[in-house]
Design an enzyme around this catalytic site. Structure first.
Site, PDB file in Angstrom:
ATOM      1  N   ASP A 106      -0.887 149.273 -46.133  1.00 43.09           N
ATOM      2  CA  ASP A 106       0.390 149.915 -45.841  1.00 43.09           C
ATOM      3  C   ASP A 106       0.467 150.162 -44.338  1.00 43.09           C
ATOM      4  O   ASP A 106      -0.414 150.804 -43.766  1.00 43.09           O
ATOM      5  CB  ASP A 106       0.493 151.235 -46.621  1.00 43.09           C
ATOM      6  CG  ASP A 106       1.868 151.856 -46.508  1.00 43.09           C
ATOM      7  OD1 ASP A 106       2.819 151.140 -46.141  1.00 43.09           O
ATOM      8  OD2 ASP A 106       1.985 153.068 -46.778  1.00 43.09           O
ATOM      9  N   ASP A 144       6.586 146.355 -45.487  1.00 37.37           N
ATOM     10  CA  ASP A 144       5.383 146.767 -44.741  1.00 37.37           C
ATOM     11  C   ASP A 144       4.199 147.105 -45.646  1.00 37.37           C
ATOM     12  O   ASP A 144       3.332 147.886 -45.282  1.00 37.37           O
ATOM     13  CB  ASP A 144       5.720 147.969 -43.855  1.00 37.37           C
ATOM     14  CG  ASP A 144       5.837 149.258 -44.634  1.00 37.37           C
ATOM     15  OD1 ASP A 144       6.250 149.201 -45.816  1.00 37.37           O
ATOM     16  OD2 ASP A 144       5.507 150.318 -44.082  1.00 37.37           O
ATOM     17  N   GLU A 145       4.153 146.487 -46.810  1.00 34.81           N
ATOM     18  CA  GLU A 145       3.141 146.863 -47.795  1.00 34.81           C
ATOM     19  C   GLU A 145       2.741 145.633 -48.598  1.00 34.81           C
ATOM     20  O   GLU A 145       3.590 144.834 -48.964  1.00 34.81           O
ATOM     21  CB  GLU A 145       3.826 147.826 -48.771  1.00 34.81           C
ATOM     22  CG  GLU A 145       3.114 149.073 -49.132  1.00 34.81           C
ATOM     23  CD  GLU A 145       3.929 149.788 -50.187  1.00 34.81           C
ATOM     24  OE1 GLU A 145       3.429 149.917 -51.303  1.00 34.81           O
ATOM     25  OE2 GLU A 145       5.081 150.171 -49.900  1.00 34.81           O
TER      26      GLU A 145
END
Ligand SMILES: [Mg+2]
Length: 368
Positions: free
Chosen positions: A11, A114-115
């Site tokens: 993350d 974003d993960e």
């Protein structure tokens, strides 16, 4: 069980704000708030996202921009820095991050911009020490090549990996080996577990159950009287490290969605969010009727002139609690809406569907 896997969850740390900070060469200690024009505190839009310095003031995405201003005013009287997001910047940075991560995974799943989840079992030859070294390597490669911070969680299930990446944020790495899973959940608040929504957490608290180990020690039967039998079964599996360890590219066709086209293109964020809320409620009515839960949430925004953006996020477990999806949908909208642009259509969809319960548990489900 022979299907033990090693899952890494990555993350990025305050991704949007970090990308802007880099792009504009800003001081990360100064609270940065991205969103609509605050108009000296009188603005009617919302916060897209913010950096860690701004989070210390309690600011978060989807908050009214006027509320953010009240907590941390901008110039000339305050220190907050208010900016409108730079278009296209995040997608480009995201692509570079994902390229680095995907290289080392046997199976790779981008969960949001974003993960990502990585199944690295074969890559590290089942060696947990090697998995830890790999996470360190990925973290420094992202830092060196892209100057961006990231956090990693390593565990035998998606939930444990995901919670691990939150554990020492920012720039954290947390490993939970299979034999440490029970310990990981000891004294861990039930409400901190993704998949246990606020409603269930409140119901558990009313029965005097605050932590996961308290829930576990009650046993499935007694726990099933406090919440549903299905949820009880699931919580036991979480603590025993027996929930999903499957990493898969999100390509499921099965989904439920609703859309709304405005009679007139609009820039009224409150109106758009109200419509989005109605769509969420209608989708959840259908989910309830069909007795299913979902692991993917998607928001669609079509601007004036038909340009359409869809953004999604997958969660570590399939669930059916509307409050969790509402919060995610609002965040996704806030993060991707290009402030001040006129919107023609808004849509909401859930995917990666799962059957909710066996026939047997339905008989017991009188409370829901
Ligand atoms: Mg993040």
């Amino acid at each position: 069980m022979n299907d033990e896997r090693i899952i890494i969850h990555c993350d990025m740390d305050a991704f949007f704000a970090a990308v802007e900070t880099l792009h504009h060469d800003l001081n990360p200690e100064i609270p940065l708030i991205l969103g609509s024009d605050p108009q000296g505190g009188r603005g009617r839009g919302i916060v897209s996202t913010c950096n860690y310095a701004a989070r210390k003031y309690g600011i978060h995405s989807a908050m009214p921009i006027s509320e953010a201003w009240r907590r941390c005013p901008g110039a000339p009287h305050g220190t907050g820095l208010y900016m409108i997001s730079t278009r296209g910047l995040y997608r480009r940075a995201s692509r570079k991050v994902m390229e680095i991560l995907a290289k080392y995974a046997d199976k790779f799943e981008q969960a949001s911009i974003d993960e990502a989840y990585l199944d690295v079992t074969d890559y590290v030859k089942n060696d947990w020490d090697k998995a830890l070294a790999l996470a360190r390597q990925l973290q420094s490669e992202i830092k060196e090549k892209l100057q961006l911070g990231s956090s990693f969680g390593i565990g035998p299930t998606r939930i444990v990996a995901k919670m691990g990446s939150e554990e020492n944020k920012p720039a954290g790495i947390h490993i939970t080996r299979p034999e440490q899973v029970m310990e990981f959940f000891t004294q861990r608040a039930c409400r901190a577990v993704p998949g246990i929504g606020p409603a269930s957490a409140t119901r558990l608290a009313e029965c005097g159950i605050e932590t996961m180990d308290e829930a576990y020690s009650m046993g499935e039967l007694a726990l099933g009287r406090a919440i549903s039998e299905r949820s009880a079964k699931w919580m036991i599996r979480v603590v025993e490290g027996r929930t999903s360890n499957e990493v898969s590219p999100l390509r499921s066709r099965k989904s439920i969605g609703k859309e709304h086209t405005f009679s007139k293109d609009t820039t009224d964020v409150e109106l758009i969010l109200k419509r989005l809320e109605m769509l969420i409620e209608r989708v959840f009515e259908r989910m309830k009727k069909m007795q299913i839960c979902a692991r993917l949430v998607e928001v669609k925004i079509r601007y004036k002139g038909f340009e359409t953006h869809t953004v999604h996020r997958s969660i570590p477990v399939a669930m059916d609690e509307i409050s969790v999806f509402r919060r995610l949908a609002n965040r996704l909208f806030a993060e991707s809406y290009e402030q001040q642009r006129a919107v023609r259509l808004v849509g909401f969809r859930v995917g990666q569907l799962d059957m909710q319960a066996s026939k047997q548990t339905i008989l017991f489900n009188e409370e829901e």
